[in-house]
Scaffold this motif. Structure first.
Motif, PDB file in Angstrom:
ATOM      1  N   SER A  16       0.827  -1.209   0.000  1.00  0.00           N
ATOM      2  CA  SER A  16       0.000   0.000   0.000  1.00  0.00           C
ATOM      3  C   SER A  16       0.860   1.257   0.000  1.00  0.00           C
ATOM      4  N   LEU A  59     -14.890   3.370   5.132  1.00  0.00           N
ATOM      5  CA  LEU A  59     -14.163   2.106   5.042  1.00  0.00           C
ATOM      6  C   LEU A  59     -15.090   0.904   4.944  1.00  0.00           C
ATOM      7  N   LEU A 154      -6.712   0.070   8.620  1.00  0.00           N
ATOM      8  CA  LEU A 154      -7.638  -0.202   7.523  1.00  0.00           C
ATOM      9  C   LEU A 154      -7.499   0.837   6.413  1.00  0.00           C
ATOM     10  N   ALA A 155      -7.380   2.105   6.813  1.00  0.00           N
ATOM     11  CA  ALA A 155      -7.218   3.155   5.805  1.00  0.00           C
ATOM     12  C   ALA A 155      -5.884   3.018   5.078  1.00  0.00           C
ATOM     13  N   THR A 157      -4.170   0.341   4.466  1.00  0.00           N
ATOM     14  CA  THR A 157      -4.105  -0.843   3.594  1.00  0.00           C
ATOM     15  C   THR A 157      -5.201  -0.858   2.532  1.00  0.00           C
ATOM     16  N   THR A 158      -5.889   0.253   2.343  1.00  0.00           N
ATOM     17  CA  THR A 158      -6.927   0.316   1.311  1.00  0.00           C
ATOM     18  C   THR A 158      -6.383   0.021  -0.089  1.00  0.00           C
ATOM     19  N   ARG A 161      -6.128  -3.766  -0.524  1.00  0.00           N
ATOM     20  CA  ARG A 161      -7.410  -4.437  -0.678  1.00  0.00           C
ATOM     21  C   ARG A 161      -8.006  -4.188  -2.058  1.00  0.00           C
ATOM     22  N   LEU A 162      -7.793  -2.992  -2.607  1.00  0.00           N
ATOM     23  CA  LEU A 162      -8.285  -2.707  -3.951  1.00  0.00           C
ATOM     24  C   LEU A 162      -7.568  -3.572  -4.986  1.00  0.00           C
TER      25      LEU A 162
END
Length: 284
Positions: A16, A59, A154-155, A157-158, A161-162
């Protein structure tokens, strides 16, 4: 659990960060620097506990529950409160897909539920006690994972995840091609050949990098499954401690949720509860 989480988080954070730097580098210098600093500022604010509500909404693709939805779920939250589980904020997903979880605990005493759960509770397809068991399991899972700086991670590693979602979509789109599954199964052999050939040609770093990437395609999914299994077991024990284990088992069975025989036994056994001795009459 800590080692497994490190195995899954480090690649996600590293990839990320690299993707963010690449995207910012492609922008005009001033705009790229501004975007990079803004992203860093958002992460710092989330780590300090700020911007909780907008971050959860973004999120999880959800929104705060409306007044009508809250009235439907109020008895459920009250029952959980009577059992010692305090949920302060309720969010509802904006859309529901087959993979959307029924309930997810996130942040500080916040639970995100699917619109299907609210609708089923309203129509009587799911009882209030069953909905409470589903929410309690989400809270138990969150407590088992004990995430630190959850929203900030979480933000951050966005982008990872995309990318994962994009590759999964591509894989599903081309799954019909012959030998695709075989090629994916034999990726380890390709990795070994890549490393050996690169070392022989004097490009060791390139071969080792490719080998590490392919190795991560084995290690990260295995670690993720181990985390899910442990968190699920601890969440089941949490629900059992509240006396809602059989209720949750009945709900999962009625809706066809896949369960192992061990988990079914675990949920239907009143673990941790003292068994009353039985009196047997003996006739002479």
């Amino acid at each position: 659990m800590t080692v497994l989480r490190v195995v899954t988080l480090v690649p996600a954070l590293l990839v990320s960060f690299v993707l963010t730097v690449v995207v910012c580098a492609l922008l005009p210098p001033a705009l790229g620097l501004l975007a990079f600093m803004a992203a860093g500022g958002v992460l710092v604010a989330l780590a300090m506990g700020q911007l909780q509500r907008p971050a959860i909404a973004a999120l999880t693709s959800s929104r705060p529950a409306t007044e009508a939805e809250f009235r439907v779920m109020a008895p459920v939250l009250a029952e959980l409160g009577g059992r010692g589980v305090d949920i302060a904020t309720l969010f509802v997903r904006r859309a529901q897909r087959p993979s959307t979880p029924v309930a997810v605990a996130i942040g500080r005493r916040t639970v995100v539920v699917s619109p299907g759960l609210v609708d089923a509770t309203y129509r009587g397809g799911v009882t209030g006690t069953e909905a409470a068991a589903a929410l309690a399991h989400a809270v138990g899972r969150h407590r088992a994972l004990r995430p630190r700086l959850e929203l900030a991670v979480l933000a951050a590693t966005t982008p990872w995840r995309l990318i994962v979602a994009a590759f999964r979509g591509i894989g599903r789109a081309f799954a019909w091609l012959p030998f695709m599954r075989l090629a994916w199964t034999l990726r380890g052999v390709v990795g070994v050949i890549c490393v050996v050939q690169s070392v022989a040609e004097g490009r060791s770093w390139a071969g080792l990098l490719g080998g590490v990437v392919i190795a991560l395609t084995y290690v990260v999914p295995v670690a993720g499954r181990r985390i899910d299994l442990r968190a699920e077991a601890e969440a089941d024990q949490f629900v059992l401690g509240l006396g809602l284990g059989p209720v949750l088992a009945g709900l999962l069975r009625r809706y066809g949720h896949p369960m192992t025989f061990e988990r079914m036994q675990r949920l239907e056994t009143a673990a941790g509860q003292p068994q009353r001795p039985r009196l047997h009459l003996v006739h002479g």
